[in-house]
Motif scaffolding. Structure first.
Motif, mmCIF file in Angstrom:
data_model
loop_
_atom_site.group_PDB
_atom_site.id
_atom_site.type_symbol
_atom_site.label_atom_id
_atom_site.label_comp_id
_atom_site.label_asym_id
_atom_site.label_seq_id
_atom_site.Cartn_x
_atom_site.Cartn_y
_atom_site.Cartn_z
ATOM 1 N N SER A 35 49.537 43.984 36.274
ATOM 2 C CA SER A 35 50.141 42.681 36.558
ATOM 3 C C SER A 35 49.221 41.719 37.301
ATOM 4 C CB SER A 35 51.422 42.872 37.386
ATOM 5 O OG SER A 35 51.125 43.488 38.631
ATOM 6 N N GLY A 36 48.139 42.219 37.863
ATOM 7 C CA GLY A 36 47.289 41.323 38.641
ATOM 8 C C GLY A 36 45.892 41.871 38.827
ATOM 9 N N THR A 37 45.288 41.535 39.958
ATOM 10 C CA THR A 37 43.933 41.964 40.278
ATOM 11 C C THR A 37 43.980 42.842 41.522
ATOM 12 O OG1 THR A 37 42.910 40.008 39.296
ATOM 13 C CG2 THR A 37 41.632 41.169 40.960
ATOM 14 N N VAL A 38 43.233 43.943 41.497
ATOM 15 C CA VAL A 38 43.257 44.897 42.606
ATOM 16 C C VAL A 38 41.852 45.073 43.183
ATOM 17 C CG1 VAL A 38 45.253 46.161 41.713
ATOM 18 C CG2 VAL A 38 42.949 46.885 41.052
ATOM 19 N N ALA A 142 42.239 40.455 35.537
ATOM 20 C CA ALA A 142 41.870 39.222 34.840
ATOM 21 C C ALA A 142 41.317 38.169 35.793
ATOM 22 C CB ALA A 142 43.089 38.673 34.091
ATOM 23 N N SER A 143 41.718 38.229 37.069
ATOM 24 C CA SER A 143 41.255 37.239 38.050
ATOM 25 C C SER A 143 40.208 37.812 39.001
ATOM 26 C CB SER A 143 42.451 36.712 38.853
ATOM 27 O OG SER A 143 43.411 36.117 38.012
ATOM 28 N N ALA A 144 39.504 38.847 38.547
ATOM 29 C CA ALA A 144 38.510 39.493 39.409
ATOM 30 C C ALA A 144 37.424 38.518 39.829
ATOM 31 C CB ALA A 144 37.901 40.698 38.696
ATOM 32 N N ASP A 145 36.927 37.706 38.893
ATOM 33 C CA ASP A 145 35.864 36.755 39.223
ATOM 34 C C ASP A 145 36.344 35.737 40.261
ATOM 35 O OD1 ASP A 145 34.657 38.145 37.175
ATOM 36 O OD2 ASP A 145 33.813 36.367 36.216
ATOM 37 N N ASN A 177 36.182 44.406 35.133
ATOM 38 C CA ASN A 177 35.889 45.401 36.152
ATOM 39 C C ASN A 177 34.510 45.210 36.767
ATOM 40 O OD1 ASN A 177 38.340 47.177 35.764
ATOM 41 N ND2 ASN A 177 37.491 47.225 33.689
ATOM 42 N N LEU A 178 34.474 45.158 38.098
ATOM 43 C CA LEU A 178 33.226 44.983 38.832
ATOM 44 C C LEU A 178 33.154 45.984 39.976
ATOM 45 C CD1 LEU A 178 34.494 41.722 38.400
ATOM 46 C CD2 LEU A 178 32.017 41.434 38.564
ATOM 47 N N VAL A 179 31.930 46.390 40.308
ATOM 48 C CA VAL A 179 31.675 47.296 41.428
ATOM 49 C C VAL A 179 30.775 46.580 42.421
ATOM 50 C CG1 VAL A 179 30.588 49.461 42.136
ATOM 51 C CG2 VAL A 179 31.945 49.375 40.032
ATOM 52 N N ILE A 180 31.161 46.617 43.689
ATOM 53 C CA ILE A 180 30.368 46.001 44.753
ATOM 54 C C ILE A 180 29.754 47.101 45.603
ATOM 55 C CG2 ILE A 180 30.406 44.453 46.737
ATOM 56 C CD1 ILE A 180 33.002 43.248 45.531
ATOM 57 N N ALA A 181 28.432 47.068 45.771
ATOM 58 C CA ALA A 181 27.724 47.981 46.673
ATOM 59 C C ALA A 181 27.378 47.200 47.936
ATOM 60 C CB ALA A 181 26.468 48.519 46.010
ATOM 61 N N VAL A 182 27.904 47.661 49.072
ATOM 62 C CA VAL A 182 27.796 46.887 50.298
ATOM 63 C C VAL A 182 27.443 47.818 51.459
ATOM 64 C CG1 VAL A 182 30.304 47.107 50.612
ATOM 65 C CG2 VAL A 182 29.072 45.321 51.840
ATOM 66 N N PRO A 183 26.584 47.384 52.378
ATOM 67 C CA PRO A 183 26.313 48.214 53.567
ATOM 68 C C PRO A 183 27.599 48.562 54.302
ATOM 69 C CG PRO A 183 24.759 46.393 53.435
ATOM 70 C CD PRO A 183 25.796 46.136 52.385
ATOM 71 N N ILE A 184 27.684 49.795 54.772
ATOM 72 C CA ILE A 184 28.888 50.275 55.452
ATOM 73 C C ILE A 184 29.324 49.333 56.574
ATOM 74 C CG2 ILE A 184 29.690 52.049 57.068
ATOM 75 C CD1 ILE A 184 29.987 53.018 54.293
#
Length: 345
Positions: A35-38, A142-145, A177-184
């Protein structure tokens, strides 16, 4: 898993288990996918960093894809295989400022790191656990961007490419679908911004459903050494190069491709029932009687009930259309569409 990150997630209301994380019930969270973006903390994935002057050649000689062609702002699927061509791990690989990052299922990350380290020998390479200093966050919908933009992040345009915002890297798997790699240290802030931008907090089951619908499999401890790469459609999603040199299992993978010996493929299915089936569960068909005709790979609750799964099975069984879970009399699977077309025999 890093304590700073997990303590933040627990304060946010998360429950951490061996199988992953959840904020609500898995059934509630998978409905949010539809139903949305998670936004999902990808704690079910582990990270390995390969760094050093010989790192690219080192990985190129071990993995199924052409690491030498991996651009600075690119990402690729790959696999690490036994000499007999059976997959020990499915991998998401990308370059960062320190070398190459490898994401795999967390339950096999320690043994995978150990196996890769055994090949280092005199190479100028260091293979290390990166889970302690880098967090992965998934955004699906659908609204990930738009969610990323509202959080001050830039999403890459093309699939399997990445964008860089400071020390943060965002990898696009496909349109949704996107994956973000971020410093802890900055992961809690990034997560909070994504939630504030309108993405709903969700757990591992939600991400697993998104990956099942994207046709992107994940090898876990249960399914290691069960499949050749093409059985998981890895050449379809760009995880195999047939033009590079040798690597463990290359002969079997190439023979499967060029001699037409592939008899199994991965399909997306719906499993009826209330009891969650386990990855690795056997499948049965009238054609094969009491002999297993395939196995489940990944499973997640379906929003309307039952479960969705990626399942590897005999192509003849899929064509016949009657496949049962657990026994010849078990629940009958319903076939669902994949987002890509499988090659003809």
């Amino acid at each position: 898993m890093n304590t700073l990150w997990t303590e933040f997630l627990v304060r946010e209301g998360a429950t951490l288990e061996d199988s992953g994380i959840c904020f609500e019930t898995p059934e509630t969270e998978v409905r949010a996918v539809e139903s949305g973006t998670v936004v999902v903390p990808l704690v079910h994935l582990g990270l390995i960093r390969s760094a050093g002057d010989d790192s690219v050649n080192f990985l190129h000689n071990l993995l199924s894809n052409d690491v030498k062609k991996l651009g600075p702002l690119a990402a690729q699927w790959s696999s690490f295989n036994t000499p007999k061509g059976r997959m020990l791990a499915s991998l998401l690989l990308w370059n960062d400022a320190t070398g190459q990052m490898i994401a795999a299922s967390a339950d096999i990350q320690p043994t995978l790191q150990k196996k890769l380290s055994m090949y280092v020998l005199r190479s100028k390479v260091k293979v290390a656990d990166a889970t302690a200093d880098t967090a992965l966050i998934g955004v699906s919908g659908a609204s990930a961007d738009a969610a990323l933009a509202n959080a001050g992040l830039t999403a890459p345009v093309a699939p399997m490419s990445q964008s860089v915002t400071g020390e943060l890297r965002c990898i696009r798997l496909d349109q949704r679908n996107l994956v973000i790699a971020v410093p802890i240290a900055t992961a809690p802030e990034v997560f909070a911004k994504l939630v504030a931008s309108g993405a709903a907090r969700a757990g591992t089951a939600a991400w697993q459903l998104a990956m099942i619908r994207a046709g992107l499999p994940l090898i876990t401890a249960t399914t290691q050494e069960e499949f050749v790469a093409q059985m998981l459609n890895f050449e379809v999603i760009g995880g195999v190069s047939f033009n590079k040199g040798c690597y463990p299992g290359q002969e079997i993978v190439a023979r499967t491709q060029y001699l037409g010996k592939l008899k199994k493929r991965m399909y997306r299915v719906h499993v009826p029932g209330e009891a969650s089936p386990a990855a690795g569960s056997d499948l049965f068909t009238p054609e094969f009687g009491n002999q297993s005709a395939g196995k489940l790979v990944n499973v997640a609750p379906a929003p309307a009930g039952g479960f969705e799964a990626l399942a590897v099975m005999q192509t003849s069984s899929a064509e016949a259309g009657e496949v049962h879970l657990g026994s010849p009399q078990g629940p009958r699977l319903q076939f669902l569409e994949l987002p890509y077309v499988l090659p003809e025999k």
